[in-house]
Structures are given as structure tokens and as C-alpha cells.
Design a protein around this motif. Structure first.
Motif, mmCIF file in Angstrom:
data_model
loop_
_atom_site.group_PDB
_atom_site.id
_atom_site.type_symbol
_atom_site.label_atom_id
_atom_site.label_comp_id
_atom_site.label_asym_id
_atom_site.label_seq_id
_atom_site.Cartn_x
_atom_site.Cartn_y
_atom_site.Cartn_z
ATOM 1 N N ALA A 2 0.812 -1.328 0.053
ATOM 2 C CA ALA A 2 -0.035 -0.029 -0.077
ATOM 3 C C ALA A 2 0.709 1.214 0.142
ATOM 4 C CB ALA A 2 -1.110 0.112 1.116
ATOM 5 N N LEU A 3 2.264 1.222 0.681
ATOM 6 C CA LEU A 3 2.934 2.260 0.760
ATOM 7 C C LEU A 3 3.583 2.616 -0.558
ATOM 8 C CD1 LEU A 3 4.955 2.285 3.872
ATOM 9 C CD2 LEU A 3 3.471 4.177 3.288
ATOM 10 N N LEU A 4 3.946 1.487 -1.423
ATOM 11 C CA LEU A 4 4.425 1.801 -2.496
ATOM 12 C C LEU A 4 3.449 2.152 -3.657
ATOM 13 C CD1 LEU A 4 6.797 1.000 -4.812
ATOM 14 C CD2 LEU A 4 6.064 -1.439 -4.603
ATOM 15 N N ALA A 5 2.360 1.594 -3.487
ATOM 16 C CA ALA A 5 1.294 2.067 -4.507
ATOM 17 C C ALA A 5 0.990 3.704 -4.175
ATOM 18 C CB ALA A 5 0.131 1.418 -4.182
ATOM 19 N N MET A 6 1.174 4.007 -2.947
ATOM 20 C CA MET A 6 0.884 5.408 -2.596
ATOM 21 C C MET A 6 2.158 6.424 -2.992
ATOM 22 S SD MET A 6 0.136 6.911 1.100
ATOM 23 C CE MET A 6 -0.256 8.784 1.244
ATOM 24 N N ARG A 7 3.252 5.801 -2.920
ATOM 25 C CA ARG A 7 4.421 6.409 -3.666
ATOM 26 C C ARG A 7 4.491 6.376 -4.978
ATOM 27 N NH1 ARG A 7 10.602 4.425 -2.642
ATOM 28 N NH2 ARG A 7 11.650 5.695 -4.230
ATOM 29 N N LYS A 8 3.962 5.770 -5.508
ATOM 30 C CA LYS A 8 3.720 5.827 -7.426
ATOM 31 C C LYS A 8 2.634 6.879 -7.457
ATOM 32 C CE LYS A 8 5.500 1.153 -8.524
ATOM 33 N NZ LYS A 8 5.170 -0.149 -8.953
ATOM 34 N N LEU A 9 1.594 6.738 -6.713
ATOM 35 C CA LEU A 9 0.334 7.695 -7.236
ATOM 36 C C LEU A 9 0.961 9.131 -6.936
ATOM 37 C CD1 LEU A 9 -2.634 8.266 -7.702
ATOM 38 C CD2 LEU A 9 -2.923 7.846 -5.050
ATOM 39 N N LEU A 10 1.558 9.561 -5.657
ATOM 40 C CA LEU A 10 1.906 10.802 -5.483
ATOM 41 C C LEU A 10 2.844 11.475 -6.609
ATOM 42 C CD1 LEU A 10 1.971 10.747 -1.631
ATOM 43 C CD2 LEU A 10 0.241 11.786 -3.074
#
Length: 467
Positions: free
Chosen positions: A190-198
Motif C-alpha cells: 500500500a505504501l509503494l502504491a501510494m508512492r507511485k500515485l503521488l
């Protein structure tokens, strides 16, 4: 007790992705989410969960403009930045690396949104909305309401990302204490997905001005140099058409004046699509070409120029320059260039001039005089809107540096085909060694580098630069 807690969690950001993280987490421990009260937490897990989340819920429901998000142990964005955690590649499963990258993106987004000016502006608009006399002017009230909603949406979205970051961090810490590898892996993903989204949100933040989301008109005009410059102007126009097609935008030719031998003297296209103006505004200025001229029998090297102007097409929600019919001079003439049986035999082309400003627009590509007049009026309205904005900006010294003059002594980009091959942006030093790749419409790298350079320099309080 458990069913109440989980229902509260469902309404919070913590279980926003409940099927992936929250529901599976509770169900994996052998109890249903809305089951009977006889099932309960294991004592150790229950104590930690209550202390870290349940009793801290009031903190999450504060005002988005004033509440600072943090983890259960007091970790904040500022503390993450001050910790100087190393940012590794995305493939590395290190929560500190992901958190540091996310914090970096959030700080950059905050700067690009001019955060220090958003909060006072929101308070000012809120006060105006509470004025009972506001709706005496419905048009102005609608504008204030839309602006208030837009700013509130940005603030809530940003604060939501902050809270989500710390919720994932808390879940990872809790999973490690509980030796729960599954929950830790899910939170890390979830953190990695958030990193890509931002990273994507960083680009969106570059286009934060109201008119950035508008469609636009792009006008290209050949400079000094005769046929060589007219041919170059045609190449530049084709480059923008291909760029628009690559981005999925629709293109309509509004006006085109062909050259005597080759190329165009001037042409205007309409580009319809989300953020068309936001990207294209970075192209305003003079574009310089260096090549062996195909029109020179001695094969000498020539330098040509073409100027580019971009104006937004503002919708009804924006204020427009007021045009009086008495201020217009409308001329009708026969369309030039290649045409059919009807186009070149009647005076279907239209040129409209706004007498007080001298700004004009013409259209000759439609078969009907009425269609040409409507298209010319749309172009004229857009140019007058931009003229009004630039005139207002000139009164404010802060905005003067952001105005780009279109002249041949201020080229923004050079396209060199001889003696070497390179395209270089003189504002940002961004360069590409394959000019053909750029002329095929691959301009996003130049546009994004220019947007980033304009937005990321200076203090947070400074206004955004634009065309």
C-alpha cells in the motif's frame, strides 16, 4: 464492542481499502466483522489496537485546514524530512524509504499548490459565502462557490494522503509487533502504491491554475526568412498537431494562410482536451531552426524562426472580456489556398477586428460565412480574455517576470539539424539528441521540465508563472 469499533474503522481512512487490508485482517483472526458480541479481540492485540487507534480517533476528525496528521507515536511529515532517511529504489521493501519518498512528494505538492496562500484564501471565501447579500449577484456567487469548493477539495485530498501515510506506517509497526508477515506485506504494498500515485499527483500539481484545465488555441506564425521560415512554421504546426493526437486531444484547424511557395505564413488550431492549455502554455515564444535549407541551391546553412502563441478557451464559469458590437470591424473576403467549387468563389472568409485593442481573428476554413464568423469570434474572445489577463498582470510587478514576449530575440528553444543534431530548451537546458523524435510530437519532456522550473523556484507564497 468489536462490531462498534469496526464500524467506526470502516468510516475512517484506515479501512478505506477494507477488502484488501481491514476486512481480511479481522477475518484472518477468526471473527466476523459484524458478528455477535461473544467474539472478542485477543487481549494483547485488543490493548494495542485500542491504545493506538480507537482512543486516537478524535484527532482524525479535525478541520482539514488546521489538523496536522501524525502516527500513533507522534511521527509527522516534518520529522520524516528531518530524519534524512535514505530513499532507495521502489523495488526495495523498506518502509522508511517509501515514507521518505512520499513525504518528499507531499512537500513538493504543497509547494506547487502555494499552500501558504490557500488557507487564507479559503478563510476569505468562507467569510464571503456566509454573507447573505452574496446571492444578489448569482454569477459572482457561483464563481465564489466553485473556487471555495476547489480549494477545499485540494486541502482535503492533501490531508487525506497525510493521514493515509501514517495509518500505513502504524499498521506496519503493529504487524511487526504481532509478527504478522501478511499484514506487513500488504501495508508495504500500500505504501509503494501510494508512492507511485503521488508521483502522478506531482505532475497534476503543476497544472493547478484554474485555466490550466481549459482547451486552447495554438497559433503559429513564420518569422523573418521568407520561404524557409514559412516552411519551418508549417513544421512547427504539424509538431503540435501530432502532440495533440498523442495525448488524445481533438484538433480543429481554425485558420491557415499558406505561403507563396511552401509552408504557411500563419495558422491557428483549436485543441480540445483536459489540461490542453496547461501543457501548451509552456510553448509560447520563438522557436529557432538551424538546418541546410532545402530551398537553397548552394546548400547553405540557414536559421529560421517561428513564433507560437497559446490562449485558453475559458468556459462559462470564467469571467470574459466584454465585447461591444460597436467596437468590432467585420471584413469578408474570398478564402485563399486550395479549395472546392464553392470555397474560392464566394466571400465566405471572415476577419473580425476589435478596434480599441487592434486585436483581430480570422477564419476561412469553413464553407459557410456564418460558421467562419462564429469560429473567428471564438478566437477573438479567447485572445481578448488573454489580453485582459496580461494587462492586469502588467499592473502587478510580481507577475511581470512571468509574461513571455513573442519576438525573435527571445527564442525559447533551438532545433539544430546541422552541423549536429539536438533540440535544446534555453529556459531549462533540457535537451534531446533526436530532433525527429521531437518533431513527431513528443514534447511532454520539454513541457514538464518548463512547468517544473517555473513552479519549483521561489517561495511558496509566490504566484505561479504561466504564459
Amino acid at each position: 464492542m468489536r462490531s462498534v469499533v469496526v464500524q467506526i474503522l470502516r468510516s475512517s481512512k484506515l479501512l478505506r481499502n477494507s477488502t484488501r487490508l481491514g476486512v481480511s485482517f479481522f477475518q484472518s483472526r477468526g471473527f466476523s466483522i459484524f458478528g455477535n458480541e461473544t467474539s472478542c479481540f485477543r487481549s494483547k492485540f485488543r490493548d494495542k489496537w485500542r491504545s493506538q487507534y480507537v482512543w486516537n480517533f478524535p484527532r482524525s476528525f479535525g478541520s482539514p485546514a488546521t489538523t496536522e496528521a501524525s502516527s500513533s507515536d507522534g511521527l509527522t511529515l516534518e520529522r520524516i524530512s528531518a530524519s534524512n532517511w535514505v530513499i532507495y529504489d521502489e523495488n526495495e521493501s523498506d518502509w522508511r524509504s517509501h515514507a521518505a519518498a512520499i513525504a518528499q512528494s507531499l512537500h513538493l505538492i504543497k509547494k506547487r499548490l502555494r499552500w501558504k496562500t490557500l488557507i487564507p484564501k479559503l478563510q476569505e471565501l468562507s467569510k464571503e459565502l456566509n454573507d447573505p447579500e452574496l446571492w444578489n449577484d448569482p454569477q459572482h456567487a457561483g464563481k465564489v462557490s466553485r473556487e471555495h469548493g476547489s480549494i477545499m477539495g485540494k486541502i482535503k485530498e492533501f490531508n487525506g494522503y497525510e493521514k493515509e501515510l501514517f495509518e500505513h506506517i502504524d499498521m506496519i509497526k503493529l504487524a511487526r509487533e504481532e509478527n504478522d508477515a501478511v499484514m506487513e506485506a500488504e501495508s508495504m504494498d500500500a505504501l509503494l502504491a501510494m508512492r507511485k500515485l503521488l508521483k502522478e499527483k506531482e505532475i497534476e500539481a503543476l497544472l493547478a491554475r484554474d485555466e490550466d484545465s481549459c482547451s486552447c488555441f495554438i497559433e503559429v506564425q513564420g518569422g523573418a526568412g521568407g520561404t524557409e521560415s514559412m516552411d519551418w512554421a508549417s513544421m512547427v504546426m504539424q509538431m503540435y498537431k501530432k502532440w495533440a493526437e498523442l495525448r488524445g486531444y481533438s484538433v480543429t484547424v481554425i485558420d491557415e494562410m499558406p505561403g507563396e511557395i511552401a509552408g504557411i505564413k500563419r495558422a491557428t488550431i483549436r485543441v480540445d482536451g483536459e489540461y490542453a492549455f496547461g501543457y501548451a502554455k509552456t510553448e509560447v515564444g520563438a522557436h529557432r531552426l538551424v538546418r541546410i535549407s532545402p530551398f537553397d541551391s548552394n546548400k547553405r546553412r540557414h536559421t529560421s524562426f517561428a513564433s507560437v502563441a497559446v490562449t485558453p478557451i475559458r468556459g462559462d464559469e470564467f469571467s470574459h472580456f466584454q465585447i461591444n458590437e460597436s467596437d468590432l470591424r467585420i471584413e469578408r473576403f474570398r478564402a485563399g489556398g486550395a479549395g472546392g467549387q464553392h470555397v474560392n468563389t464566394t466571400e465566405s472568409a471572415v476577419r473580425i477586428t476589435h478596434i480599441p485593442t487592434g486585436i483581430s481573428a480570422s477564419c476561412q476554413n469553413e464553407r459557410s460565412q456564418h460558421q467562419n464568423k462564429a469560429s473567428a469570434m471564438a478566437v477573438l474572445q479567447s485572445r481578448l480574455d488573454q489580453h485582459g489577463m496580461n494587462h492586469q498582470a502588467e499592473k502587478n510587478a510580481v507577475h511581470k517576470q512571468s509574461l513571455t514576449s513573442i519576438n525573435f530575440g527571445s527564442q525559447i528553444r533551438s532545433y539544430v539539424l546541422h552541423p549536429y543534431r539536438m533540440v535544446k530548451d534555453h529556459r531549462t537546458d533540457y535537451e534531446v539528441s533526436d530532433p525527429d523524435f521531437v518533431l513527431q510530437g513528443n514534447l511532454d519532456g520539454f513541457m514538464l521540465s518548463s512547468l517544473s522550473a517555473n513552479m519549483d523556484t521561489g517561495d511558496d507564497d509566490e504566484p505561479c508563472e504561466g504564459a
